[in-house]
Design a protein around this motif. Structure first.
Motif, PDB file in Angstrom:
ATOM      1  N   GLY A 202       0.787  -1.223   0.000  1.00  0.00           N
ATOM      2  CA  GLY A 202       0.000   0.000   0.000  1.00  0.00           C
ATOM      3  C   GLY A 202       0.821   1.276   0.000  1.00  0.00           C
ATOM      4  N   ILE A 203       2.132   1.172   0.110  1.00  0.00           N
ATOM      5  CA  ILE A 203       2.995   2.356   0.074  1.00  0.00           C
ATOM      6  C   ILE A 203       3.283   2.674  -1.394  1.00  0.00           C
ATOM      7  N   ASP A 204       3.038   3.906  -1.796  1.00  0.00           N
ATOM      8  CA  ASP A 204       3.256   4.334  -3.179  1.00  0.00           C
ATOM      9  C   ASP A 204       4.699   4.796  -3.348  1.00  0.00           C
ATOM     10  N   PHE A 205       5.590   3.831  -3.495  1.00  0.00           N
ATOM     11  CA  PHE A 205       7.011   4.133  -3.596  1.00  0.00           C
ATOM     12  C   PHE A 205       7.351   5.023  -4.798  1.00  0.00           C
ATOM     13  N   PRO A 206       6.801   4.768  -5.982  1.00  0.00           N
ATOM     14  CA  PRO A 206       7.121   5.674  -7.104  1.00  0.00           C
ATOM     15  C   PRO A 206       6.746   7.126  -6.815  1.00  0.00           C
ATOM     16  N   TYR A 207       5.609   7.347  -6.166  1.00  0.00           N
ATOM     17  CA  TYR A 207       5.200   8.709  -5.808  1.00  0.00           C
ATOM     18  C   TYR A 207       6.197   9.325  -4.826  1.00  0.00           C
ATOM     19  N   LEU A 208       6.543   8.581  -3.772  1.00  0.00           N
ATOM     20  CA  LEU A 208       7.477   9.105  -2.773  1.00  0.00           C
ATOM     21  C   LEU A 208       8.829   9.439  -3.414  1.00  0.00           C
ATOM     22  N   LEU A 209       9.325   8.544  -4.258  1.00  0.00           N
ATOM     23  CA  LEU A 209      10.615   8.783  -4.918  1.00  0.00           C
ATOM     24  C   LEU A 209      10.561  10.015  -5.829  1.00  0.00           C
ATOM     25  N   SER A 210       9.421  10.247  -6.458  1.00  0.00           N
ATOM     26  CA  SER A 210       9.301  11.413  -7.335  1.00  0.00           C
ATOM     27  C   SER A 210       9.183  12.713  -6.540  1.00  0.00           C
ATOM     28  N   MET A 211       8.663  12.635  -5.331  1.00  0.00           N
ATOM     29  CA  MET A 211       8.449  13.828  -4.512  1.00  0.00           C
ATOM     30  C   MET A 211       9.644  14.173  -3.615  1.00  0.00           C
TER      31      MET A 211
END
Length: 169
Positions: free
Chosen positions: A117-126
């Motif tokens: 459930g952790i949105d790793f691609p989003y976190l890495l982009s932010m």
């Protein structure tokens, strides 16, 4: 489950034969010390703010070591998310360190106990300059720790609040 519970910090997840605080919170956050960094911070604080000698601080550290090993360290295996600040400057001898490493002289290792459930691609982009070191671990520049906490915990807290509303009707 009817109350939303968060714990962070020292003793937030302590579990002994008599106490099991870790079973209560919905979200348990670990801010994990790197031992030499923790000692550098303690030595500077106790010497500068409390007037202790290096030897007196060393004695306190040594006296507390069994508690550290048996009660503090095990708490981090029970947390949902751990944040560990890791200096990228020499901290090999905390007893002679003249300064405390800054956030910009550090990396933050963020470990998720359950990455589902952790949105790793989003976190890495932010989070500029971040990368994955393992399937459940993000590493980011030390100066991005506050931003990473906001990005990670806002959706988690919103889900917990929604869950509480559903439980309470």
């Amino acid at each position: 489950p009817s109350e939303l519970m968060f714990y962070e910090g020292l003793h937030g997840g302590v579990t002994t034969e008599k106490v099991d605080i870790a079973r209560y919170p919905d979200l348990l956050i670990g801010v994990v010390p790197v031992i030499n960094l923790e000692w550098i911070q303690k030595i500077h604080r106790d010497k500068n703010m409390r007037g202790y000698s290096t030897e007196a601080v060393t004695d306190v550290i040594l006296r507390r070591m069994p508690d550290y090993v048996h009660y503090i360290v095990p708490q981090f295996q029970r947390t949902h998310v751990n944040f560990q600040r890791v200096p990228v400057v020499d901290t090999s001898n905390p007893f002679i360190a003249r300064t405390i490493p800054t956030a910009d002289e550090s990396l933050v290792v963020i470990r998720f106990a359950n990455p589902r459930g952790i949105d790793f691609p989003y976190l890495l982009s932010m989070i500029d300059g971040s990368w994955m070191s393992r399937a459940n671990t993000i590493v980011c520049p030390g100066g991005k720790m506050e931003l990473s906490m906001q990005l990670i915990f806002t959706p988690m807290i919103m889900r917990l609040v929604d869950r509480r509303k559903k439980i309470l009707g």
